[in-house]
Design an enzyme around this catalytic site. Structure first.
Site, PDB file in Angstrom:
ATOM      1  N   LYS A 238       0.861  -1.191   0.000  1.00  0.00           N
ATOM      2  CA  LYS A 238       0.000   0.000   0.000  1.00  0.00           C
ATOM      3  C   LYS A 238       0.894   1.237   0.000  1.00  0.00           C
ATOM      4  O   LYS A 238       1.958   1.241   0.619  1.00  0.00           O
ATOM      5  CB  LYS A 238      -0.857  -0.051   1.265  1.00  0.00           C
TER       6      LYS A 238
ATOM      7  N   SER B 205      -9.702   1.154   3.226  1.00  0.00           N
ATOM      8  CA  SER B 205      -8.868   1.990   2.381  1.00  0.00           C
ATOM      9  C   SER B 205      -7.805   1.225   1.593  1.00  0.00           C
ATOM     10  O   SER B 205      -7.254   1.755   0.632  1.00  0.00           O
ATOM     11  CB  SER B 205      -8.177   3.052   3.240  1.00  0.00           C
TER      12      SER B 205
ATOM     13  N   SER C 233      -9.616  -1.304   7.370  1.00  0.00           N
ATOM     14  CA  SER C 233      -9.069  -1.022   6.042  1.00  0.00           C
ATOM     15  C   SER C 233      -8.319  -2.172   5.378  1.00  0.00           C
ATOM     16  O   SER C 233      -7.990  -2.074   4.196  1.00  0.00           O
ATOM     17  CB  SER C 233      -8.148   0.196   6.107  1.00  0.00           C
TER      18      SER C 233
END
Lengths: 487, 491
Positions: B81, B156, B180
């Site tokens: 990420k 997310s 997330s």
């Protein structure tokens, strides 16, 4: 005509830079000055993703200072973020301590008048990180140097217990002595390692009614002189203002002023206290610090006798003057040298003279502290004993001490080498006296004639004997022999 | 050949690489050919490093050829990420404000991946600063769900979940502040593990809610999550909140992973089912039936304070965020406004121009919550709620080994469906948020599909630092079901 009585009331905030090798929350070296932004890393630059790790040494030093200031050390203390935007603050928050500082409710004793101590209450002492510096030397923009960012600072806040510029100065000096004694800080003013912010106002009694003037905070003072003078200036400025306007604390706002050292005046910086909301909250990146009583006691055992206690003890125990005791206790190394020499048999006043006159002169000339001079207690004691025993005269102590800084030889060996050993052998000295008498009939006549010239002639003969003895004659004995010769 | 390689597990592929039967280069090439084909549709990556990856693969291959020892992830193409700092490429956090930010250091997890010879092929899209549940808040790119390109991948860590699901990397790292990792894993039909707070170093993870953030793996099966944990778990001196291994030792997460838990007791709380779609609930019930068939017992537990978790979370997380994001000011790095009048405008305009709406909303919420006069009513109160929620979990775990819940009330929703209704968006994390407040570990595993053929995730929770047990429980279900083997066919 109305009567006006006026008392100045001062509280002090002091920032002291701790004597650690590295910064408060990262491994960057703590040094003075240097190429801008040369001692930085992701943590003190506040780069995204970086995390602080507490410097244990900084915490230990702070606790020692807190204990020396007679504070209550908390068993549980934590770190808080203090938020405000400023270019020298890379995270736009400062890691500090808000509602649970590591120490509170202490006091410091300061010397006032001769021999008395006054107790000033300490509100709290807490640890925090310093910001960087904004530099405004380049054209139409400012630059930021973050070398200082993350420097460990001890913030000490006193109660408004001081009532004159000289008391404020005494506190500052006393605090400097304490932190230097404990090795908590180098506390060098030149390097900005100690900074002061006095809060000043007046309590005025006019026609039997009490008035308090609005509080002024003078920012960022970094010398004892500026501290004392700015307080004295505020004292008279506020009195004048009050007499002219009648403005009191209730009507006026707290203001912030700066010190203009060149003109010797304070200058208004901010009139209205800005509605600062620092939005303090506990820093989630750092664990709270829990201290056991054993650990705190362990720290306490590392404390030493504090300078003012020492100073008072020297007066009492060694019958030294206030002044001498103050000189000897100004630096821990000097006090330790003094005590060591006394322990080894040096007569206290004699040792004091050797250190405070010859020793400190040498240190000044070398631009160093006494501790760096390669002089030990044993040597000082040996010199003191030789003076006491009339083996050398008091004036020779300086020469021996100076030589000691260069060699590892004993005091005696140096004295001999430099021909400083006094001749005290009466028969040998008598021979010299006889020779001088024989060579100077005029002076001898003058002495014998008595009257005005007699005293001067005696001195002249004495000088001649000393000259012949190459300065090594014991003047006491020479004087006795002369007295015997002339009755 | 390349599709075959990518259908292998991480364990199998790295074993073949280590044995020299497949080269790391082949694996990396396979991933990049998949990226070439799929990325234009899915949009999971913010940056890829093809040249560097091939170079690194060759290095690992030659180490192996020379008989040298290689790490646990030898040659595996992995992605992370984009909120984890890397010295290669940018670290954007999906934000315009950091669009050109190049970190001078690697996050602790990046160092660990590299030390175990992983090949980091790229960095993945996310909601800006990890604030969101759909990846629609990315300021830089749109990512879609590989199962249905009209739907969100969750967030997310939407880029991470979408990339793993569509075979654009073998495994990925995400971060989980309120769900997330787990929620996008659930929406994309992959495994997502949020470890215990303090298990994995946060050093180099750009902070959102510091007391809640935790890095974890997204993988295609449970054992691969264990393999990743074997690499990323452990103490780090640079993170004061990472736990001392003497207090919580790090086990080998693969050692007993095939060993089920005998006499497993599953806790089920009514509060964790309220508001969920019927289809989601029925998939969860079916999953629990599977466990029952394996000998598990189900007990009802009570979580009286869990209903307050969303409220408490949005005070604590936003308060921390308002402070964490203060450093993005246009002064030191990142976006700076073009012509500021004074230094105040450097701050206000730079931030106004480069932060997205949701980030601004949360900074405002958090700033308000910390303001003098409001602190006690909001932040302090939220901390109290947090400790009540923590004791809800402690109490529950006295009665059961694990708690099972849906990951999200719905399966993947349509792009744009919730974007104008932040409150509804916040509620999509209702089952996952309490877990972050309590700091315990949680996993999402595929457990079924709804009528639209969209994956449903089962959330399993266990006490702090029992990830090993959590993985074993998850593996029990996986070993007798096929849901995790289905891959999206639409892209």
């Amino acid at each position: 005509m109305s009567s006006v009585e006026c008392k100045v009331v001062i509280g002090l905030e002091i920032h002291v830079q701790l004597l650690t090798k590295t910064k408060m929350f990262c491994g960057c070296a703590l040094e003075f000055a240097g190429e801008p932004n040369s001692r930085v890393c992701p943590v003190c630059l506040g780069l995204p993703g970086s995390l602080p790790v507490m410097n244990r040494k900084a915490f230990e030093l702070s606790v020692m200072a807190g204990l020396a200031l007679n504070c209550k050390i908390a068993n549980f203390t934590k770190w808080d973020r203090k938020s405000y935007y400023y270019p020298d603050l890379p995270k736009n928050y400062q890691i500090s301590q808000y509602d649970l500082p590591f120490s509170e409710h202490g006091f410091i004793e300061i010397p006032v008048n001769s021999g008395d101590a006054k107790r000033i209450r300490i509100t709290r002492a807490h640890l925090e990180e310093d910001a960087g510096k904004n530099v405004h030397t380049a054209g139409n923009f400012s630059q930021v140097d973050l070398n200082r960012a993350g420097t460990p600072l001890l913030e000490i806040v006193t109660e408004p217990d001081m009532n004159s510029g000289s008391e404020v100065r005494a506190l500052a000096i006393e605090l400097q002595r304490i932190v230097q004694y404990l090795g908590v800080s180098e506390a060098s003013m030149q390097k900005g390692q100690m900074r002061f912010e006095p809060n000043v106002n007046l309590h005025i009694i006019k026609d039997g009614k009490e008035y308090k003037t609005p509080i002024t905070e003078v920012k960022n003072l970094n010398s004892f002189r500026a501290l004392e003078e700015s307080v004295n200036y505020e004292h008279s400025r506020q009195l004048e203002e009050f007499l002219a306007t009648g403005k009191t604390m209730e009507m006026g706002n707290k203001s912030t002023r700066g010190w203009d050292a060149d003109r010797g005046v304070t200058v208004l910086q901010r009139e209205k206290e800005e509605a600062h909301d620092y939005r303090y909250f506990p820093d989630p990146d750092l664990l709270p610090v829990k201290l056991t009583d054993e650990w705190i006691e362990d720290m306490r055992s590392k404390l030493c006798e504090l300078p003012l206690q020492k100073q008072f003890r020297y007066v009492k125990e060694f019958k030294l003057s206030e002044y001498d005791a103050g000189v000897l206790t100004a630096e821990r190394a000097v006090a330790e040298l003094f005590e060591g020499a006394v322990e080894q048999g040096g007569e206290p006043k004699r040792v004091c003279n050797i250190i405070s006159q010859a020793g400190l002169k040498l240190a000044n000339e070398a631009g160093r502290s006494m501790a760096e001079l390669n002089i030990d207690a044993e040597g000082v004691a040996a010199i003191a004993k030789m003076v006491e025993a009339n083996e050398i005269n008091a004036g020779a102590a300086g020469a021996i001490l100076a030589e000691m800084t260069k060699t590892d030889k004993s005091a005696k060996a140096i004295a001999e080498e430099l021909n400083l050993i006094q001749k005290s052998d009466a028969s040998e000295l008598e021979g010299l006296v006889d020779a001088v008498i024989a060579e100077n009939p005029q002076a001898v006549d003058d002495v014998k004639s008595g009257g005005k010239k007699s005293k001067a002639a005696r001195g002249f003969l004495m000088g001649k004997v000393m000259q012949k003895a190459k300065g090594q004659a014991n003047p006491k004995i020479v004087s006795q022999i002369l007295a015997k010769k002339f009755g | 050949m390349s599709d075959e390689l990518l259908s292998l597990s991480c364990r199998k592929l790295t074993e073949l690489i280590r044995r020299g039967e497949v080269s790391s280069r082949k694996a990396v090439e396979a991933v990049f050919s998949s990226i070439e084909k799929t990325e234009p549709v899915v949009g999971a990556y913010l940056s890829t490093f093809i040249d560097e990856s091939l170079e690194r693969a060759d290095e690992i291959d030659s180490k192996i050829a020379a008989g040298k020892k290689v790490g646990k992830l030898a040659g595996l193409p992995i992605a992370v990420k984009d909120n984890m700092c890397t010295t290669f490429g940018a670290t954007t956090c999906g934000s315009k404000i950091l669009e050109n930010f190049h970190a001078p250091y690697n996050a602790a997890v990046i160092e660990r991946l590299l030390a175990e010879d992983a090949v980091i092929v790229g960095k993945l899209n996310m909601d800006e600063f990890a604030m969101g549940s759909s990846t629609e808040n990315s300021g830089l790119k749109k990512t879609v769900n590989p199962w249905d390109v009209n739907r969100v991948p969750g967030g997310s860590s939407g880029g991470s979940a979408a990339a793993v699901a569509s075979g654009m990397c073998m495994a990925a790292l995400g971060s989980d502040t309120g769900g997330s990792i787990r929620q996008p894993a659930s929406f994309c039909g992959v495994v997502g593990l949020k470890p215990t707070y303090g298990r994995v170093s946060r050093y180099g993870l750009v902070a959102y809610g510091s007391s809640l953030d935790q890095i974890g793996p997204l993988t295609r099966d449970v054992a691969d999550a264990g393999l990743m944990m074997n690499v990323i778990a452990g103490h780090d001196d640079n993170d004061s909140t990472s736990v001392n291994e003497k207090i919580a030792p790090v086990p080998d997460y693969l050692e007993n992973i095939e060993k089920g838990i005998e006499g497993l007791t599953i806790g089920v709380a009514p509060q964790f089912h309220a508001g969920a779609d019927v289809e989601v609930l029925s998939a969860i019930e079916d999953a629990i039936e599977v466990y029952k068939g394996l000998g598990a017992k189900v007990v009802e537990i009570d979580m009286p304070h869990i209903d307050y978790s969303v409220a408490a979370y949005y005070v604590i997380a936003t308060a921390e965020a308002s402070s964490n994001l203060a450093r993005f000011d246009g002064v030191h790095y990142g976006h700076r406004t073009a012509k500021p009048e004074d230094y105040i405008e450097v701050y206000s305009k730079s931030r106004a121009e480069a932060f997205g709406t949701e980030v601004k909303r949360r900074i405002m919420l958090g700033t308000y919550a910390l303001s003098s006069g409001y602190y006690d009513a909001y932040y302090l109160k939220a901390l109290k709620v947090r400790s009540l929620i923590r004791s809800d979990f402690t109490g529950a775990f006295e009665k059961c080994d694990c708690i099972m819940t849906p990951v999200s009330p719905t399966t993947a929703f349509k792009i744009g469906e919730n974007i104008d209704d932040p409150l509804k968006m916040y509620l999509s994390d209702i089952y996952t948020i309490g877990v972050n407040l309590a700091g315990i570990p949680g996993i999402s595993i595929p457990c079924g599909f709804d009528g639209n053929d969209l994956p449903v995730g089962l959330q399993i929770l266990t006490p702090a630092f029992t990830e090993s047990k959590l993985l074993r429980i998850a593996r029990m279900f996986e070993s007798c079901t096929e849901f995790h083997k289905r891959r999206p066919q639409k892209v």
